[in-house]
Write a protein that holds these residues in place. Structure first.
Motif, PDB file in Angstrom:
ATOM      1  N   ALA A 126       0.827  -1.207   0.000  1.00  0.00           N
ATOM      2  CA  ALA A 126       0.000   0.000   0.000  1.00  0.00           C
ATOM      3  C   ALA A 126       0.859   1.254   0.000  1.00  0.00           C
ATOM      4  O   ALA A 126       0.588   2.221  -0.725  1.00  0.00           O
ATOM      5  CB  ALA A 126      -0.933  -0.007   1.203  1.00  0.00           C
ATOM      6  N   VAL A 330      -5.564  11.258  -2.882  1.00  0.00           N
ATOM      7  CA  VAL A 330      -5.907  10.252  -1.870  1.00  0.00           C
ATOM      8  C   VAL A 330      -7.038   9.352  -2.357  1.00  0.00           C
ATOM      9  O   VAL A 330      -6.988   8.122  -2.213  1.00  0.00           O
ATOM     10  CB  VAL A 330      -6.283  10.945  -0.544  1.00  0.00           C
ATOM     11  N   LEU A 331      -8.078   9.957  -2.939  1.00  0.00           N
ATOM     12  CA  LEU A 331      -9.188   9.150  -3.446  1.00  0.00           C
ATOM     13  C   LEU A 331      -8.742   8.258  -4.606  1.00  0.00           C
ATOM     14  O   LEU A 331      -9.184   7.108  -4.717  1.00  0.00           O
ATOM     15  CB  LEU A 331     -10.327  10.070  -3.894  1.00  0.00           C
ATOM     16  N   TRP A 333      -5.771   7.039  -4.935  1.00  0.00           N
ATOM     17  CA  TRP A 333      -4.991   5.959  -4.304  1.00  0.00           C
ATOM     18  C   TRP A 333      -5.915   4.870  -3.764  1.00  0.00           C
ATOM     19  O   TRP A 333      -5.672   3.681  -3.969  1.00  0.00           O
ATOM     20  CB  TRP A 333      -4.127   6.556  -3.195  1.00  0.00           C
ATOM     21  N   PHE A 334      -6.984   5.276  -3.084  1.00  0.00           N
ATOM     22  CA  PHE A 334      -7.941   4.286  -2.572  1.00  0.00           C
ATOM     23  C   PHE A 334      -8.569   3.487  -3.718  1.00  0.00           C
ATOM     24  O   PHE A 334      -8.731   2.265  -3.620  1.00  0.00           O
ATOM     25  CB  PHE A 334      -9.044   4.981  -1.766  1.00  0.00           C
ATOM     26  N   TRP A 335      -8.905   4.161  -4.805  1.00  0.00           N
ATOM     27  CA  TRP A 335      -9.544   3.483  -5.932  1.00  0.00           C
ATOM     28  C   TRP A 335      -8.586   2.486  -6.586  1.00  0.00           C
ATOM     29  O   TRP A 335      -8.958   1.337  -6.838  1.00  0.00           O
ATOM     30  CB  TRP A 335     -10.032   4.520  -6.937  1.00  0.00           C
ATOM     31  N   GLN A 337      -5.973   1.181  -5.245  1.00  0.00           N
ATOM     32  CA  GLN A 337      -5.695   0.148  -4.246  1.00  0.00           C
ATOM     33  C   GLN A 337      -6.797  -0.915  -4.273  1.00  0.00           C
ATOM     34  O   GLN A 337      -6.526  -2.119  -4.239  1.00  0.00           O
ATOM     35  CB  GLN A 337      -5.640   0.811  -2.864  1.00  0.00           C
ATOM     36  N   PHE A 338      -8.033  -0.470  -4.344  1.00  0.00           N
ATOM     37  CA  PHE A 338      -9.168  -1.394  -4.349  1.00  0.00           C
ATOM     38  C   PHE A 338      -9.177  -2.251  -5.614  1.00  0.00           C
ATOM     39  O   PHE A 338      -9.431  -3.457  -5.556  1.00  0.00           O
ATOM     40  CB  PHE A 338     -10.470  -0.597  -4.232  1.00  0.00           C
ATOM     41  N   CYS A 343      -8.473  -5.326  -0.817  1.00  0.00           N
ATOM     42  CA  CYS A 343      -8.817  -4.719   0.470  1.00  0.00           C
ATOM     43  C   CYS A 343      -8.293  -5.522   1.659  1.00  0.00           C
ATOM     44  O   CYS A 343      -8.766  -5.348   2.785  1.00  0.00           O
ATOM     45  CB  CYS A 343     -10.344  -4.569   0.592  1.00  0.00           C
ATOM     46  N   TRP A 349      -0.756  -3.928   4.084  1.00  0.00           N
ATOM     47  CA  TRP A 349      -0.027  -3.097   5.038  1.00  0.00           C
ATOM     48  C   TRP A 349       0.986  -3.899   5.846  1.00  0.00           C
ATOM     49  O   TRP A 349       1.681  -3.338   6.684  1.00  0.00           O
ATOM     50  CB  TRP A 349      -0.999  -2.406   5.989  1.00  0.00           C
TER      51      TRP A 349
END
Length: 627
Positions: A126, A330-331, A333-335, A337-338, A343, A349
C-alpha cells in the motif's frame, strides 16, 4: 491472392485522403458562415481552428498561428494587434518557470528527490503505491508531466522486477542477473531527462506539455524515452519466455497457484504503472505553471477582465488547487488500491509482520540507485536553492491575507511586478551562477580544469529542452479571446446564453465539467481550455454569475484525461510498457473522471467560494466594452 471488395478499397482510399479533405476542403465548406458579419467571421476562425486541433491535420502550434493570417484578412483585428497577443505576461511566466524546470532535470535533482522519498516511504504494497503517487504528483507540480512519468516508469519496472523475481524463488545465480535488468532499463544519472511540459500535460512549467491525441502523444513519448537514455521501454510480458505452466512442468494444484500468482502480479504491475500516470496528471493542477490549462486561465483572465486585480496569482491558485490535488490523489490511491491490490489490510499493510524477502530486495534496488547518484554536487545545491527561492518569492509577492514584498515597494500604483518577473529573475540567475565552486569555497573541491566554469544552465540545453510550441499555442488562445472581444462574438454568445439564468450554478458547472473532461480525451488540454474559457466567460457575464465559478472547474477538468492511451503523454508512456490494455485504462479512467468531478465540486463550493468570493458578481466582470 484475394482481392478486396470494391467498397473496402474505396473506403481505404477515402480514409487516406481525409487529411486533404479536412485541411483544404473543409475551410471552403465553412466559408459561407464568415461572409455576413465580423462576429460570424470570428466564429468561422474559431470553428476552423477547433477542427484542426481535434484532428491534428496540422501541428498544434501551426494551427495556433492562423489568427495572424485570418483575423487581418476578415477585418477583425489589425496584424500588429494580433501579433502582440503571442508574447504576453503569461507567456513570460511560462518561459521562466520552464527554464527552472529544465535546470532541475538537467542536474537530475528530480530523480534524487524521487528516490529519497521512496526510501522514506518504504515498499509495503500500500505504501509503495502511495509513495510513487506522492512523489510523481509533487514533481509534476514543477516540471513536465511527460518528463516525470518517463523518469518514474523505469523505477517502477525495476521494483516490479525484484518483487516478481523473488516470488518466483529462482536460484541465486539468476537473482544477480535480475539487477542488471534494472541498470539497463533505468537511465543513468548523467543526462538531463526529458522535454518538459506540456499533454503536457507539452508541456503541460510543470505540465507545459500539450496532452493531445494520436501522433502528438506518441511523438512526445518517443522523445521523452530517447532523451531519458532509453530507446524503448521494457518488453511487454507476452515477449517473455513461457511460464512453467505452459511447459507442463506443474501438477494441477500448482498450476492453479501459479495462475493465481501470475494474475496478482499483472494486477500489481497495472496498478503501479497507472498510479504514476494518473498522479502526473493530478499533480500538475496544483500550481500555475504545472500544466498548460492553468496558464490559459491566467492569460484569459487578464485578457477578458483586465481590471480583475490579479485575483488569480501563484499564491491564491495554490491555496485553492493544492488541497484539491491532495484530496483527489488520496481518493485515486484508494480506488487504485481497491482495483489492483485489494482490500486485505493485513497483506497490503503487512500488519504485524516485518518486510518480506521480496520487499527487502525492492528496497535495496531503490537504495542502490540512490547511492549511484552520489553526494549532491555544487551545481545541484545551487539549482535547489534557486528553485526554493522562486517558490518563496511567488508565495510572498501578494499572499492576499497580508501585504507581500512587492505590494508597497513595486506595486503601490500599478501591477509592475508579477509572477512572471519572479520566474524570469531566477531563470536569468541560472545563466549567471557557475556550476562549480569558486576557489575561496573550500567545502567543495575545485575543478582542476583551466578556464571559467560553465553556468548552471546553458542556452544549448535550454533550446533543446524547452517546448517552444507552447508559446505559440498559448498566444493563439489569447488571440482568439481578443478577436472574440473585438468582433463582438463574446457579447453575442453571452446574449444567447441568457436563458441559463434559471438553472442552478452548481448544475451548470457539473455539466460543463463533464463536457470538457470528455472533450479533452481526444484533444489537447491546452486547446480545450483555449476554446472553452472565453465562451464560459461570456456566459457568466450574461447570467450575472462570477466567471471564476465556472472557469476554474473547467480549467481543472481539461487536465483530467484518464481514459485513453492517446489522451495524454503519461498515459501513452505507461501503455507502451505492455502490461496495460485499452479496456484497463478505460474502466479505471471512467471512475477517475467521476472522482475528479466530485473533488472539483467540493472544492469550488467550499474553500473556493471563500477564497474567490464566488457568492457575489464582481465589479471587474461588468466590463463588456473593449478597452
Amino acid at each position: 491472392m484475394s482481392v478486396l471488395p470494391l467498397r473496402v478499397r474505396v473506403f481505404r482510399h477515402v480514409w487516406r485522403l481525409k487529411r486533404v479533405f479536412i485541411l483544404i476542403v473543409s475551410p471552403f465548406i465553412l466559408l459561407p458562415l464568415a461572409l455576413s458579419t465580423t462576429e460570424a467571421a470570428c466564429a468561422y476562425v474559431i470553428a476552423l481552428m477547433a477542427l484542426y486541433w481535434c484532428t491534428e491535420v496540422l501541428p498544434l502550434a501551426v494551427t495556433a498561428l492562423l489568427p495572424t493570417i485570418l483575423f487581418p484578412m476578415f477585418g477583425i483585428m489589425e496584424s500588429k494587434d494580433v501579433c502582440m497577443q503571442y508574447l504576453r505576461d503569461t507567456n513570460m511566466l511560462f518561459v521562466g518557470g520552464l527554464m527552472v524546470a529544465v535546470a532541475v532535470e538537467h542536474w537530475n535533482l528530480h530523480k534524487r528527490i524521487a528516490l529519497k522519498v521512496l526510501l522514506l516511504v518504504g515498499v509495503r504494497p500500500a505504501l509503495l503505491m502511495l509513495g510513487f503517487m506522492s512523489v510523481t504528483a509533487f514533481l509534476s507540480m514543477w516540471i513536465s508531466n511527460t518528463a516525470t512519468t518517463a523518469m518514474m516508469v523505469p523505477i517502477v519496472q525495476a521494483v516490479l522486477d525484484q518483487l516478481h523475481h523473488h516470488e518466483d524463488a529462482v536460484p541465486p545465480s539468476r537473482k544477480q542477473s535480475s539487477m542488471g535488468v534494472f541498470h539497463v532499463s533505468l537511465p543513468l544519472p548523467d543526462t538531463a531527462s526529458n522535454t518538459p511540459h506540456g499533454s503536457g500535460k507539452t508541456g503541460e512549467g510543470g505540465d507545459m506539455d500539450v496532452s493531445g491525441a494520436g501522433e502528438t502523444a506518441h511523438e512526445e513519448v518517443a522523445s521523452a524515452c530517447r532523451s531519458n537514455g532509453q530507446e524503448t521501454l521494457k518488453p511487454p510480458p507476452q515477449d517473455k519466455p513461457p511460464s512453467r505452466v505452459a511447459a507442463g512442468m506443474l501438477c494441477p494444484m500448482e498450476e492453479v497457484e501459479e495462475a493465481s500468482g501470475d494474475e496478482e502480479r499483472k494486477r500489481r504491475s497495472k496498478g503501479l504503472l497507472l498510479c504514476v500516470s494518473y498522479a502526473a496528471s493530478i499533480g500538475g493542477i496544483a500550481t500555475l505553471t504545472g500544466t498548460g490549462p492553468n496558464l490559459v486561465l491566467v492569460g484569459q483572465m487578464s485578457q477578458l477582465f483586465p481590471q480583475n486585480g490579479d485575483v488569480i496569482n501563484f499564491a491564491s491558485w495554490f491555496a485553492f488547487a493544492f488541497p484539491t490535488m491532495v484530496l483527489m490523489l488520496v481518493l485515486a490511491w484508494f480506488w487504485l488500491q481497491f482495483v489492483f491490490i485489494g482490500c486485505n489490510l493485513r497483506r497490503t499493510w503487512s500488519c504485524g509482520a516485518g518486510p518480506t524477502e521480496k520487499e527487502r530486495a525492492a528496497y535495496e534496488v531503490i537504495k542502490d540507485e540512490h547511492h549511484r547518484l552520489g553526494r549532491m554536487s555544487y551545481g545541484e545545491v545551487n539549482v535547489l536553492v534557486l528553485f526554493v527561492l522562486m517558490v518563496v518569492l511567488w508565495f510572498t509577492r501578494d499572499p492576499r491575507f497580508m501585504e507581500g514584498w512587492a505590494t508597497r515597494v513595486f506595486n503601490a500604483n500599478a501591477e509592475f511586478v508579477t509572477d512572471a518577473t519572479v520566474s524570469l529573475l531566477v531563470a536569468v540567475m541560472l545563466f549567471v551562477l557557475p556550476s562549480e565552486p569558486p576557489r575561496y569555497l573550500c567545502c567543495w573541491r575545485w575543478s582542476s580544469d583551466a578556464g571559467p566554469a560553465p553556468p548552471l544552465l546553458t542556452w544549448q540545453v535550454t533550446q533543446k529542452k524547452m517546448p517552444w510550441n507552447i508559446m505559440l499555442l498559448l498566444g493563439g488562445g489569447f488571440a482568439l479571446a481578443k478577436g472574440s472581444e473585438e468582433s463582438g462574438l463574446s457579447r453575442w454568445l453571452g446574449e444567447q446564453m441568457t436563458p441559463l439564468h434559471s438553472i442552478p450554478p452548481w448544475a451548470i458547472t457539473i455539466v460543463l465539467c463533464l463536457l470538457i473532461a470528455t472533450f479533452t480525451e481526444c484533444a489537447s488540454n491546452v486547446a480545450t481550455a483555449t476554446l472553452f474559457l472565453p465562451i464560459l466567460a461570456s456566459m457568466s457575464q450574461s447570467i450575472r454569475l462570477n466567471p471564476l465559478y465556472v472557469m476554474i472547474p473547467c480549467t481543472l477538468s481539461a487536465s483530467f484525461a484518464f481514459m485513453l492511451p492517446v489522451a495524454t503523454p503519461p498515459n501513452a508512456i505507461v501503455f507502451s510498457s505492455g502490461y496495460l490494455k485499452v479496456s484497463d485504462m478505460a474502466k479505471t479512467g471512467v471512475v477517475m473522471n467521476i472522482i475528479g468531478l466530485l473533488c472539483i465540486s467540493v472544492a469550488i463550493n467550499s474553500w473556493g467560494r471563500v477564497l474567490f468570493s464566488l457568492d457575489s458578481f464582481p465589479s471587474w466582470a461588468n466590463i463588456t466594452e473593449p478597452l
